[in-house]
Design a protein around this motif. Structure first.
Motif, short mmCIF file in Angstrom:
data_model
loop_
_atom_site.label_atom_id
_atom_site.label_comp_id
_atom_site.label_asym_id
_atom_site.label_seq_id
_atom_site.Cartn_x
_atom_site.Cartn_y
_atom_site.Cartn_z
N GLN A 256 0.84 -1.19 0.00
CA GLN A 256 0.00 0.00 0.00
C GLN A 256 0.88 1.24 0.00
O GLN A 256 2.02 1.20 0.47
N CYS A 258 -0.54 4.16 1.18
CA CYS A 258 -1.20 5.06 2.12
C CYS A 258 -1.63 4.24 3.33
O CYS A 258 -1.96 3.05 3.20
N TYR A 260 -4.11 3.39 6.59
CA TYR A 260 -5.53 3.47 6.92
C TYR A 260 -5.76 3.23 8.40
O TYR A 260 -5.09 2.40 9.02
N ARG A 264 -13.30 4.67 9.39
CA ARG A 264 -13.32 5.65 8.30
C ARG A 264 -12.33 6.78 8.54
O ARG A 264 -11.69 7.29 7.63
N HIS A 278 -9.27 -2.60 3.63
CA HIS A 278 -8.21 -1.59 3.48
C HIS A 278 -7.26 -1.59 4.68
O HIS A 278 -6.08 -1.27 4.54
N GLU B 77 -5.74 4.77 -4.72
CA GLU B 77 -5.64 5.61 -3.54
C GLU B 77 -4.99 4.81 -2.43
O GLU B 77 -4.18 5.31 -1.67
N ALA B 78 -5.35 3.52 -2.36
CA ALA B 78 -4.73 2.66 -1.37
C ALA B 78 -3.29 2.38 -1.73
O ALA B 78 -2.49 2.08 -0.87
N SER B 108 -6.86 -2.16 -2.97
CA SER B 108 -6.77 -0.98 -3.84
C SER B 108 -8.14 -0.51 -4.29
O SER B 108 -8.26 0.35 -5.15
N HIS B 109 -9.18 -1.07 -3.70
CA HIS B 109 -10.54 -0.70 -4.11
C HIS B 109 -10.80 0.76 -3.76
O HIS B 109 -10.31 1.28 -2.76
N CYS B 110 -11.58 1.43 -4.61
CA CYS B 110 -11.86 2.85 -4.37
C CYS B 110 -12.56 3.05 -3.03
O CYS B 110 -13.46 2.28 -2.68
N THR B 111 -12.13 4.04 -2.31
CA THR B 111 -12.72 4.33 -1.00
C THR B 111 -12.65 5.82 -0.73
O THR B 111 -11.79 6.51 -1.28
N ASP B 112 -13.56 6.31 0.07
CA ASP B 112 -13.51 7.73 0.43
C ASP B 112 -13.09 7.91 1.89
O ASP B 112 -13.27 8.96 2.47
N THR B 113 -12.53 6.85 2.48
CA THR B 113 -12.08 6.99 3.86
C THR B 113 -10.74 7.74 3.91
O THR B 113 -10.02 7.79 2.92
N ILE B 114 -10.45 8.29 5.07
CA ILE B 114 -9.20 9.04 5.26
C ILE B 114 -8.01 8.08 5.17
O ILE B 114 -8.06 6.97 5.71
#
Lengths: 394, 136
Positions: A256, A258, A260, A264, A278, B77-78, B108-114
């Motif tokens: 990765q 980034c 997490y 959220r 994630h 994004e991930a 790597s799935h699209c996400t809107d988390t921080i």
């Protein structure tokens, strides 16, 4: 004078009698006892389930002894005999913990062994579990890296953690290069073993200051200086119950770019990134039990207990385990969208037969953006199934 | 050559548009901006932070808003590599936008988390070939 002596003697005698532990009930005499031993992380959920099962017309009594994940696995694999005075917990209908005894002349074998990690993480099992033992997967726990509140650090990578916990003072990862401020558990800890699998440092090779448990680690971390050098590991439920004292770091797994949070963001509770994969450091609680040729727990009452914990048995309204688990920072199996079959093994998509992600989110955060429903015809095409009162995707 | 929107555009009053947007965005996205303000070089942490820049996404590695083609074509994004064969499933910043079927697509799935990147350049002691050192 003689009267005074008699009086004092009587007081001493009474005092001596009072200091002796009150005789607790014999656990085996309780209604339909199910002996559970292992991970301490399971205790709150077992308590909640025990309150319900104990209230049934044909009550079942959960008798629990917390003693660490791998000892729970061993208790079932090796049929280790359990016995002791005031070391077994049961709960009454209000949730009050009541102790009971197992005498050394009538020791018992555990019906269920609870573990935070897969049995193969504890012991070498090249052929897998014995054919007469099954591992039923329960609520999911996330393990986290934490710092003392006030640390400016916000994230950590698997590679950084490898250097920090693998090399200690010689980590080469500033500011985490002082073992007096880096806290670990021990090699038998489920938290340490799961994170060890994630970062590639075997649990027995960890550097840092040892602690005896989650509370000890937290206390030492909160008292450590300087703040920016602090780092420790905790299960998410413990860490999130202590957000006033600790910061949970975002975790960037190998591959990765980034990091997490389990949730959220740093302040929410819905475990979005655990549930969709994630956030990588997670694993299910394991409930091991002996089974018959049909794969069913030999002890019927044990099958009942495991059915609720694994989510395969529908809980009645008065036993809302999804809500309880959401409020205790573990993820109900029905809320997961991914699964894995070995410690930190590859994730694959998963959808429970009765998905509860939206309801879980509502219970964890107090709100959800999901569409409420009473039947599937209320739901849009993209989230076509009405489950737990909300429209879920298949 | 990657070129960030921050470097290319100007906002009102001659301020860099990124700064103007950052200030305006803070009023709307307090949570996200608390991250943004922790460092002077962070413009975004997720695609939503780039909504003021039409047609841009967040390059999480450099924390700037960029055109999708500049955003690291094979990283989501991930940040994990996405199957190049799945061109039709490439979302903003290269995230995987279809239903995931394996671990690579899941993380790597699209996400809107921080998300908060950790810069592995902070690792100063490596093996000679740049890989992780063997454990002692």
């Amino acid at each position: 004078m003689r009267c005074l002596r008699v009086f004092l003697c009587t007081l001493v005698t009474i005092g001596w009698l009072d200091t002796r532990p009150a005789a607790a009930a014999d656990c085996a005499d309780l209604p339909s006892p199910v002996f559970v031993t292992g991970s301490t992380a399971a205790k709150p959920i077992l308590m909640q389930l025990a309150r319900y099962l104990g209230s049934l017309a044909a009550p079942i009594t959960i008798v629990y002894q917390g003693q660490g994940s791998c000892l729970g696995v061993d208790a079932v694999l090796s049929a280790t005999l359990l016995q002791g005075t005031a070391v077994f917990s049961t709960w009454d209908s209000s949730g009050t913990e009541v102790k009971c005894d197992v005498s050394e002349v009538s020791p018992v074998v555990a019906d269920i062994g609870v573990s935070d990690v897969f049995a193969s993480t504890c012991f070498s099992l090249p052929g897998g579990l014995p054919t007469n033992v099954a591992d039923f997967l329960g609520p999911v726990q996330a393990m986290t890296f934490v710092t003392r509140k006030g640390s400016p650090e916000m994230s950590i990578s698997a590679e950084a953690a490898y250097n920090i916990f693998g090399f200690g003072n010689n980590s080469g990862v500033a500011p985490w290069d002082d073992e007096t401020a880096i806290f670990k558990r021990d090699a038998l800890s489920g938290t340490q073993q799961m994170i060890a699998a994630a970062i590639g440092v075997p649990a027995v090779k960890w550097r840092g200051t040892g602690t005896t448990g989650s509370s000890d680690l937290q206390n030492k971390l909160v008292g450590a200086m300087p703040v920016e050098k602090t780092l420790g590991i905790l299960a998410a439920d413990v860490a999130q119950d202590n957000r006033a004292l600790l910061n949970i770091l975002a975790y960037q797994h190998t591959g990765q770019r980034c990091g997490y949070y389990p949730d959220r963001d740093a302040n929410s509770n819905e475990k979005q990134n655990v549930r969709d994969g994630h956030y990588a450091i997670w694993g299910p609680m394991h409930f091991l039990t002996r089974i018959d040729g049909n794969g069913v727990a030999i002890k019927r009452a044990a099958a009942e207990v495991i059915g609720y914990l694994a989510g395969t048995k529908t809980a009645p309204a008065q036993l809302d385990l999804v809500a309880f688990e959401a409020q205790h920072h573990v993820v109900s199996p029905c809320a997961m969208r991914v699964k894995r079959d070995r410690e930190l093994g590859p994730m694959t998509p998963f959808t429970a037969a009765s998905a509860c992600g939206c309801y879980y989110e509502k219970m964890a955060n107090g709100s959800t953006a999901c569409t409420p429903c009473t039947r599937s015809s209320d739901c849009p095409v993209q989230t076509a199934t009405c489950s737990y009162g909300y429209c879920e995707s298949n | 050559m990657k070129q960030s929107i921050r470097a290319k555009q100007k906002g009102l009053g001659g301020l860099p548009l990124g700064i103007a947007t950052l200030a305006a965005g803070c009023a709307l996205l307090a949570g996200a901006c608390s991250l943004l303000l922790d460092t002077s070089v962070t413009q975004c942490t997720r695609d939503k932070d780039c909504q003021s820049f039409a047609g841009t996404v967040c390059d999480v590695q450099d924390s700037v808003c960029v055109k999708p083609r500049d955003a690291g074509t094979n990283f989501a994004e991930a940040g994990a590599p996405v199957d190049a064969a799945a061109d039709t499933c490439v979302g903003p910043a290269g995230c995987f936008s279809c239903a995931p079927s394996n671990e690579s697509e899941i993380i790597s799935h699209c996400t809107d988390t921080i998300c908060v990147p950790f810069d592995n350049k902070r690792l100063t002691l490596m093996a000679d070939d740049g890989s992780l050192r063997p454990l002692p």
